[in-house]
Design an enzyme around this catalytic site. Structure first.
Site, PDB file in Angstrom:
ATOM      1  N   GLU A   1      -2.740  -1.153   0.522  1.00 41.92           N
ATOM      2  CA  GLU A   1      -1.790  -0.831  -0.546  1.00 41.92           C
ATOM      3  C   GLU A   1      -2.370   0.105  -1.600  1.00 41.92           C
ATOM      4  O   GLU A   1      -3.416  -0.157  -2.190  1.00 41.92           O
ATOM      5  CB  GLU A   1      -1.319  -2.120  -1.231  1.00 41.92           C
ATOM      6  CG  GLU A   1      -0.278  -1.903  -2.304  1.00 41.92           C
ATOM      7  CD  GLU A   1       0.335  -3.194  -2.823  1.00 41.92           C
ATOM      8  OE1 GLU A   1       1.139  -3.124  -3.763  1.00 41.92           O
ATOM      9  OE2 GLU A   1       0.006  -4.278  -2.278  1.00 41.92           O
TER      10      GLU A   1
ATOM     11  N   SER B   1     -10.666   6.197   4.363  1.00 40.16           N
ATOM     12  CA  SER B   1      -9.288   6.204   4.851  1.00 40.16           C
ATOM     13  C   SER B   1      -9.282   5.851   6.326  1.00 40.16           C
ATOM     14  O   SER B   1      -9.547   6.699   7.183  1.00 40.16           O
ATOM     15  CB  SER B   1      -8.660   7.580   4.646  1.00 40.16           C
ATOM     16  OG  SER B   1      -8.539   7.869   3.277  1.00 40.16           O
TER      17      SER B   1
ATOM     18  N   PRO C   1      -5.524   2.138   5.129  1.00 41.86           N
ATOM     19  CA  PRO C   1      -5.613   3.437   4.452  1.00 41.86           C
ATOM     20  C   PRO C   1      -6.463   3.463   3.197  1.00 41.86           C
ATOM     21  O   PRO C   1      -6.859   4.535   2.758  1.00 41.86           O
ATOM     22  CB  PRO C   1      -4.151   3.763   4.121  1.00 41.86           C
ATOM     23  CG  PRO C   1      -3.461   2.451   4.098  1.00 41.86           C
ATOM     24  CD  PRO C   1      -4.154   1.600   5.112  1.00 41.86           C
ATOM     25  N   PHE C   2      -6.760   2.297   2.604  1.00 43.12           N
ATOM     26  CA  PHE C   2      -7.502   2.292   1.335  1.00 43.12           C
ATOM     27  C   PHE C   2      -8.683   1.328   1.417  1.00 43.12           C
ATOM     28  O   PHE C   2      -8.766   0.340   0.698  1.00 43.12           O
ATOM     29  CB  PHE C   2      -6.566   1.937   0.179  1.00 43.12           C
ATOM     30  CG  PHE C   2      -5.412   2.890   0.061  1.00 43.12           C
ATOM     31  CD1 PHE C   2      -5.591   4.166  -0.439  1.00 43.12           C
ATOM     32  CD2 PHE C   2      -4.147   2.518   0.485  1.00 43.12           C
ATOM     33  CE1 PHE C   2      -4.530   5.061  -0.528  1.00 43.12           C
ATOM     34  CE2 PHE C   2      -3.079   3.398   0.401  1.00 43.12           C
ATOM     35  CZ  PHE C   2      -3.274   4.674  -0.106  1.00 43.12           C
TER      36      PHE C   2
ATOM     37  N   LYS D   1       5.728  -5.589  -0.498  1.00 42.35           N
ATOM     38  CA  LYS D   1       6.256  -6.951  -0.515  1.00 42.35           C
ATOM     39  C   LYS D   1       7.082  -7.127   0.749  1.00 42.35           C
ATOM     40  O   LYS D   1       7.979  -6.326   1.031  1.00 42.35           O
ATOM     41  CB  LYS D   1       7.127  -7.213  -1.748  1.00 42.35           C
ATOM     42  CG  LYS D   1       6.349  -7.606  -2.974  1.00 42.35           C
ATOM     43  CD  LYS D   1       5.639  -8.927  -2.792  1.00 42.35           C
ATOM     44  CE  LYS D   1       4.679  -9.209  -3.933  1.00 42.35           C
ATOM     45  NZ  LYS D   1       3.835 -10.377  -3.641  1.00 42.35           N
TER      46      LYS D   1
ATOM     47  N   ARG E   1      -6.735  10.422   4.971  1.00 43.71           N
ATOM     48  CA  ARG E   1      -7.295  11.730   5.317  1.00 43.71           C
ATOM     49  C   ARG E   1      -8.751  11.863   4.896  1.00 43.71           C
ATOM     50  O   ARG E   1      -9.578  12.295   5.678  1.00 43.71           O
ATOM     51  CB  ARG E   1      -6.464  12.841   4.667  1.00 43.71           C
ATOM     52  CG  ARG E   1      -7.027  14.221   4.916  1.00 43.71           C
ATOM     53  CD  ARG E   1      -6.151  15.322   4.346  1.00 43.71           C
ATOM     54  NE  ARG E   1      -6.736  16.628   4.582  1.00 43.71           N
ATOM     55  CZ  ARG E   1      -6.168  17.771   4.208  1.00 43.71           C
ATOM     56  NH1 ARG E   1      -5.003  17.754   3.568  1.00 43.71           N
ATOM     57  NH2 ARG E   1      -6.763  18.929   4.447  1.00 43.71           N
ATOM     58  N   PHE E   2      -9.049  11.473   3.660  1.00 48.46           N
ATOM     59  CA  PHE E   2     -10.370  11.737   3.103  1.00 48.46           C
ATOM     60  C   PHE E   2     -11.216  10.466   3.002  1.00 48.46           C
ATOM     61  O   PHE E   2     -10.713   9.392   2.688  1.00 48.46           O
ATOM     62  CB  PHE E   2     -10.243  12.334   1.701  1.00 48.46           C
ATOM     63  CG  PHE E   2      -9.564  13.675   1.659  1.00 48.46           C
ATOM     64  CD1 PHE E   2     -10.239  14.818   2.035  1.00 48.46           C
ATOM     65  CD2 PHE E   2      -8.250  13.785   1.224  1.00 48.46           C
ATOM     66  CE1 PHE E   2      -9.616  16.057   1.985  1.00 48.46           C
ATOM     67  CE2 PHE E   2      -7.619  15.013   1.167  1.00 48.46           C
ATOM     68  CZ  PHE E   2      -8.301  16.161   1.548  1.00 48.46           C
TER      69      PHE E   2
END
Length: 487
Positions: free
Chosen positions: A282, A31, A259-260, A298, A55-56
């Site tokens: 996303e 993350s 984030p991913f 989008k 967070r993780f």
């Protein structure tokens, strides 16, 4: 149900992954900082970061089972045997999770998202195991359509609590095994750097501006004819490389926090290893205690260092009727998809057209939630929604047929999904965009955007370059390094 939690020194997941790179199938879900600000920009609040999953970090290695799906068959590799099945690939995973299901409350009370289960990737072309699609595009990067490990332990790094721990439910290994691993992690030094990563050529595009314009015109024809409302049209960038891909990931994650994020170091079961470097912004699908969430993106604008210009660009995106309409099409598609396995009446749109700032672009993000209906598993949800509508178009099946006809190469991992499904039935997966694959000394990266009736060709082509900008920067960084070493 006993959960083992063993304390480790607090460090980023990348630190722990580096210690485990000699192991089989080491994988990192990371993350990164959401909305990393440019000059004079205000970072997102902690609540916003939590809501986006920043967070993780999760680190795993040495799966007890490897599931590799290719050409309509799944190879299942355990410590004692290798078998091949024609079983549905999602069902093949579930067969290894279901006998080991644990209550959601176990992990909730521990404050962790994952303590073992399935983790890996689901390539875009896994859709061929769900729908009948034509075979027209070239397959120059023949990685498996699905590659998932069943992991009996994980290192969980909690950046809000600033703690790290080794966790396990000891479903396949013994408690003594987990304690022994803990001691090894504490004692093992980070291995020395491997061969220097290098870029050995120039960046190639599989669609020239003229080629993109031709494909774009055909999309417009399909829309006019009523075949579709929107098509996600992508181009591929590729470059020859050599050396240690982990070095590329370490640089990439500094350029393009998201984030991913993910790093997967795997082999295809045929003695061919490859790596996946993902900086995805996303979320595809999350399931947490029966609550389903998807966050389609989008609408895109490039970031600017000048804060005044950056704010103006963000305002124009937020007010764009075209981008809002494009986003709404995909929201409706996803409402339908998750509604297949959610309780009737539970599917709600909790946010529409939310402006989010990432390292190099602004995006419009929406939030759709529902509640998983009784009798359905997270894998039923994943199968029912796969691949994500935000990166196909609408209607989905026709969009995928058109993509196959217009894009020169198969997408493989791009626009698939990377993530986990835990023994407790929880799930979190990304859409594998902003994702590079290094296979047979070739690094590939795709970037695309949704084309609708009033799209402008030049702007859409530029959007693909905006989305690929951090990858282009990564390539240029290593090209400069190679030049400096040679001079």
């Amino acid at each position: 149900m006993a959960l083992i939690q063993l304390v480790l020194p607090y460090a980023e997941g990348a630190y722990w992954l580096a210690k485990l790179r000699q192991s089989s199938w080491p994988m990192l879900l990371e993350s990164g900082q959401v909305g990393q600000p440019l000059q004079a920009q205000t970072p997102l609040s902690v609540d916003e970061e939590i809501s986006l999953g920043a967070r993780f970090d999760i680190v795993v290695a040495d799966p007890v089972v490897k599931l590799i799906h290719a050409q309509q068959h799944t190879t299942v590799v355990t410590q004692t045997e290798t078998t091949v099945t024609s079983q549905d690939p999602f069902a093949a995973i579930q067969a290894w999770l279901q006998p080991n299901t644990v209550p959601n409350s176990v992990l909730r009370e521990a404050g962790i998202p994952f303590a073992g289960g399935a983790l890996g990737y689901f390539a875009y072309d896994l859709g061929r195991s769900i729908e009948r699609l034509p075979c027209l595009a070239a397959q120059e990067t023949p990685v498996p359509d699905m590659l998932v490990g069943i992991y009996d332990w994980a290192i969980i790094v909690d950046h809000h609590q600033q703690r790290a721990q080794l966790v396990s439910l000891a479903r396949f290994r013994t408690v003594a095994d987990i304690h022994s691993l803990h001691q090894q992690l504490l004692a093992t030094a980070t291995p020395e750097a491997r061969e220097q990563f290098a870029v050995n050529g120039t960046l190639q595009h599989n669609l020239s501006p003229a080629g993109y314009a031709q494909a774009f015109a055909r999309v417009k024809d399909y829309i006019t004819a009523g075949d579709c409302y929107q098509i996600n049209l992508a181009q591929r960038l590729s470059v020859p490389v050599s050396g240690d891909s982990w070095q590329a990931y370490e640089v990439f994650r500094q350029f393009s926090r998201a984030p991913f994020m993910a790093y997967l170091q795997v082999d295809d079961g045929q003695e061919q290893s490859f790596e996946i470097l993902s900086m995805s912004p996303e979320r595809f699908l999350q399931v947490r205690e029966g609550v389903v969430e998807t966050r389609p993106i989008k609408g895109t604008r490039p970031r600017h260092v000048d804060p005044v210009q950056d704010a103006l660009v963000a305002e124009s995106l937020a007010a764009s009727s075209k981008d809002r309409a494009e986003n709404l099409m995909i929201v409706d598609l996803l409402r339908n998809d998750i509604g297949k396995v959610c309780e009737i009446g539970s599917v709600k749109v909790d946010a529409l057209f939310r402006l989010q700032r990432f390292t190099n672009v602004h995006h419009l993000v929406s939030i759709v939630r529902g509640r998983l209906a009784a009798g359905y598993h997270a894998l039923d949800l994943l199968r029912g929604c796969f691949p994500g509508g935000s990166i196909t178009g609408a209607p989905k099946l026709r969009a995928m047929e058109i993509i196959e006809a217009l894009e020169p190469h198969r997408r493989h991992v791009y626009c698939g999904s990377i993530g986990y499904i835990g023994f407790d039935g929880s799930m979190d997966t990304n859409i594998a965009i902003r994702t590079a694959v290094i296979y047979r000394q070739q690094m590939t990266f795709y970037a695309g955007g949704g084309v609708v009736a009033d799209s402008d060709c030049d702007k859409e082509y530029q959007e693909t370059l905006d989305k690929a900008s951090q990858f282009i920067r990564l390539v240029q960084h290593f090209q400069t390094q190679s030049h400096d070493r040679g001079s």
